[in-house]
Design an enzyme around this catalytic site. Structure first.
Site, PDB file in Angstrom:
ATOM      1  CB  SER A  62      -0.907   0.005   1.230  1.00 25.49           C
ATOM      2  OG  SER A  62      -1.598  -1.203   1.332  1.00 25.49           O
TER       3      SER A  62
HETATM    4  N1  SAM Z   1      -0.624  -4.394   3.981  1.00 26.60           N
HETATM    5  C1  SAM Z   1       0.026  -4.925   2.834  1.00 26.60           C
HETATM    6  C2  SAM Z   1       1.447  -4.483   2.721  1.00 26.60           C
HETATM    7  O1  SAM Z   1       1.860  -3.696   3.504  1.00 26.60           O
HETATM    8  O2  SAM Z   1       2.087  -5.010   1.821  1.00 26.60           O
HETATM    9  C3  SAM Z   1      -0.679  -4.606   1.575  1.00 26.60           C
HETATM   10  C4  SAM Z   1      -1.687  -5.542   1.342  1.00 26.60           C
HETATM   11  S1  SAM Z   1      -2.352  -5.648  -0.221  1.00 26.60           S
HETATM   12  C5  SAM Z   1      -2.974  -4.099  -0.568  1.00 26.60           C
HETATM   13  C6  SAM Z   1      -3.729  -6.604   0.218  1.00 26.60           C
HETATM   14  C7  SAM Z   1      -3.401  -8.039   0.566  1.00 26.60           C
HETATM   15  O3  SAM Z   1      -4.568  -8.656   1.048  1.00 26.60           O
HETATM   16  C8  SAM Z   1      -2.943  -8.860  -0.613  1.00 26.60           C
HETATM   17  O4  SAM Z   1      -1.684  -9.392  -0.371  1.00 26.60           O
HETATM   18  C9  SAM Z   1      -3.999  -9.948  -0.710  1.00 26.60           C
HETATM   19  O5  SAM Z   1      -3.477 -11.197  -1.120  1.00 26.60           O
HETATM   20  C10 SAM Z   1      -4.497 -10.001   0.708  1.00 26.60           C
HETATM   21  N2  SAM Z   1      -5.812 -10.596   0.896  1.00 26.60           N
HETATM   22  C11 SAM Z   1      -6.926 -10.466   0.134  1.00 26.60           C
HETATM   23  N3  SAM Z   1      -7.934 -11.174   0.673  1.00 26.60           N
HETATM   24  C12 SAM Z   1      -7.460 -11.745   1.809  1.00 26.60           C
HETATM   25  C13 SAM Z   1      -8.028 -12.593   2.801  1.00 26.60           C
HETATM   26  N4  SAM Z   1      -9.294 -13.000   2.746  1.00 26.60           N
HETATM   27  N5  SAM Z   1      -7.247 -13.003   3.811  1.00 26.60           N
HETATM   28  C14 SAM Z   1      -5.955 -12.628   3.881  1.00 26.60           C
HETATM   29  N6  SAM Z   1      -5.378 -11.836   2.960  1.00 26.60           N
HETATM   30  C15 SAM Z   1      -6.109 -11.381   1.950  1.00 26.60           C
END
Ligand code: SAM
Length: 583
Positions: A62
């Protein structure tokens, strides 16, 4: 080598502080965590851009400001335990770890969870644990949490997450359609059952994919487990003899062919269910063909009986081939008696017939063709005797013919049996005048001899080839029957699940290159072909320990964990119909 320290300082000043985030603990956290280590190596130099960046598994890390905004909104305390859903690279979790006591972060992609875990170890962040899984279910074992940060955009705020908040706890998450602008929400649990919601502004996140969010296709997911879904869709089946049982199958009454499977050739309930459905289809929906996985000449004897046609001279008792109980059983007998009663007094075209689709009784079919020709064309009968004489030594052991053809390297009897069928078909007009049922029977037997000759030869080439030949033969026989009965004719097929399920959608077609009658029917008639399989979790089955051994009644082993049978069993409904058609 870029000066990352300076880059971090600049990021805090320009992207975070200048935009109104004043919490010094958050500033310090952004200064101390090396963001460059959380992006793929080729993006190190862009790590401090004022934007999200691509990471592995097609996800993103992000934008720094958005992370800071979410953390400030979460009103973190040093002693807090925080859950992050969507750990991605682990960057947000690492920042959180600088501010609070304990961080639990969940990531659905295995690769990302592994990489994030490795980073935590490298940076010696011992107060962070990264788990792979569906974070929309939260983490009940570690709940309650003082704050929950969801780093991907959900379809709604999941109740399960709210329930894992401490009273006084804060949840910050984006909500909105994937690929569109979403709303960043903050929910505070103000009491056991009280929550307050604030909107923090427009954001864009990758979708949250899980049981309480979106599914892979971008639709709101159904959080129920498969057994729960089955339970909710299951239509309980009454007793076989209850008219309501058959009535549940009225929905298939307008099909051209209804194929009824079974998971074993020796379980009474499957036979009784098929009979009940078939009776309904015949009585209420005009089906006139019952075509079963049995040998044609044997079923022809039954057909004569149920349609009041005279027996053939010297006709053998049907179904003497192993496993005899497959058709010589009281359930089939009861159905046959019903069919006979039902047909009595009706015009021929309204009678329902009983036919065999299979090709194993080579000797029976040869005799039937010769007997027929003896009646209608004795000269042709003596030609048939000579031609079929080639196969006659193998009539009791047709595999022997296949072996012989393989050893000698040529199909000695192929040409005569093909010729025989051709001539019989060529004389259709001449013969059919006598009696069309008898002609249909003879032609089916001649085709069976031709296909059986090929079947026993290819048996030695490979399982798929002979299976395909057999199922193609069954399908062609069904088509001939439908053609013979005229444009509106409708058929019920009784065969094992492996024949009637659409092979194109299972390992049979996708791995073993096998087709089946279910697939061929679907390809020919589409929606007008209905495939109905039968299964069970436990029960009994008539079977033999080895080929040709005597029949025993055996216990069926309970279904395997993870199988459809087990899922259906776990649905907790005693006996049910599951209509899997879309809509
Ligand atoms: N906070 C993260 C970082 O600092 O890198 C950014 C995260 S990214 C915008 C969103 C993440 O949420 C992705 O890696 C995606 O695979 C994960 N994601 C989506 N649905 C999810 C779920 N149900 N459980 C866990 N992770 C999930």
């Amino acid at each position: 080598m870029p000066d990352f320290m300076a880059a971090r300082e600049k990021m805090v000043e320009r992207q975070i502080a200048a935009r109104g985030i004043h919490d010094r603990r958050i500033h310090d956290a952004f200064r101390s965590v090396p963001r460059e280590e959380f992006v793929p190596e080729h993006l190190h130099e862009f790590a401090f851009e004022d934007a999200p960046l691509p990471i592995e598994a097609d996800q993103t890390i992000s934008q720094p400001y958005i992370v800071a905004l979410m953390l400030e909104a979460a009103e973190l305390e040093g002693s807090d335990k925080v859950l992050e859903v969507g750990a991605g690279s682990g960057y947000t979790a690492a920042i959180l770890a600088q501010v609070v006591d304990e961080v639990v972060a969940i990531e659905r992609h295995q690769e990302l969870a592994r990489l994030a875990g490795e980073r935590m170890e490298r940076l010696e962040l011992e107060n962070v644990s990264i788990y792979e899984g569906d974070g929309t279910r939260g983490f009940p074992e570690k709940a309650p949490f003082d704050a929950i940060i969801v780093s991907a955009s959900g379809s709604h705020v999941p109740d399960v997450l709210l329930q894992q908040l401490e009273v006084g706890g804060r949840l910050v998450m984006p909500v909105g359609e994937p690929q569109e602008v979403q709303q960043l929400l903050k929910i505070t649990r103000t009491g056991e059952d009280d929550y307050e919601q604030e909107e923090l502004g427009a954001v864009r996140f990758v979708p949250l994919i899980g049981a309480h969010a979106w599914d892979e296709r971008g639709k709101r997911a159904d959080p129920r487990s498969l057994p729960e879904l089955i339970r909710d869709a299951a239509e309980p089946l009454p007793d076989f003899d209850d008219p309501a049982f058959g009535a549940l199958f009225d929905r298939f009454g307008d099909a051209r062919v209804v194929l009824l499977g079974e998971a074993s050739h020796g379980t009474s309930e499957f036979y009784r269910a098929r009979a009940a459905i078939t009776r309904r289809l015949i009585e209420e929906h005009g089906f006139t063909i019952v075509a079963v996985e049995a040998d044609w000449p044997d079923a022809a004897g039954i057909d004569r009986y149920v349609r009041g046609r005279p027996r053939r001279d010297g006709e053998e008792a049907p179904f003497q081939r192993f496993p005899t109980w497959m058709w010589r059983n009281t359930d089939v007998d009861a159905f046959v008696q019903w069919l006979k009663r039902r047909n009595e007094g009706r015009p021929q075209e309204e009678m329902a017939g009983f036919y065999g689709l299979d090709l194993y009784n080579l000797g029976g079919s040869i005799r039937a063709v010769i007997d027929y020709l003896d009646d209608v064309d004795p000269e042709a009968a003596s030609v048939a005797r000579e031609r079929y004489g080639c196969l006659q030594p193998y009539a009791k052991n047709p595999q022997g013919y296949g072996r012989m053809a393989l050893t000698r390297g040529y199909a000695q009897c192929e040409q005569p049996v093909v010729q025989m069928l051709r001539e019989l078909l060529g004389k259709r007009v001449e013969y059919v005048g006598e009696n069309s049922d008898e002609y249909l029977d003879a032609a089916a037997n001649a085709r069976l001899v031709k296909n059986a000759e090929a079947y026993y030869r290819v048996m030695y080439h490979g399982a798929a080839e002979s299976w395909n030949l057999r199922d193609t033969h069954m399908f062609e026989t069904l088509c001939q029957l439908l053609d013979a009965k005229g444009a509106g004719a409708k058929a019920v097929v009784w065969a094992h699940n492996s024949h009637i399920g659409n092979a194109a959608h299972t390992e049979m077609g996708q791995v073993r290159e096998e087709l089946n009658i279910g697939q061929l029917c679907k390809e020919r008639w589409g929606e007008q072909a209905r495939l109905i399989g039968f299964g069970t979790h436990t029960g009994t089955v008539a079977a033999a320990t080895d080929w040709d051994d005597p029949m025993e009644v055996k216990e069926v082993r309970p279904s395997l964990a993870g199988s459809y049978e087990r899922m259906s069993h776990d649905a907790g409904v005693e006996r049910f119909l599951l209509d899997l058609r879309e809509g």
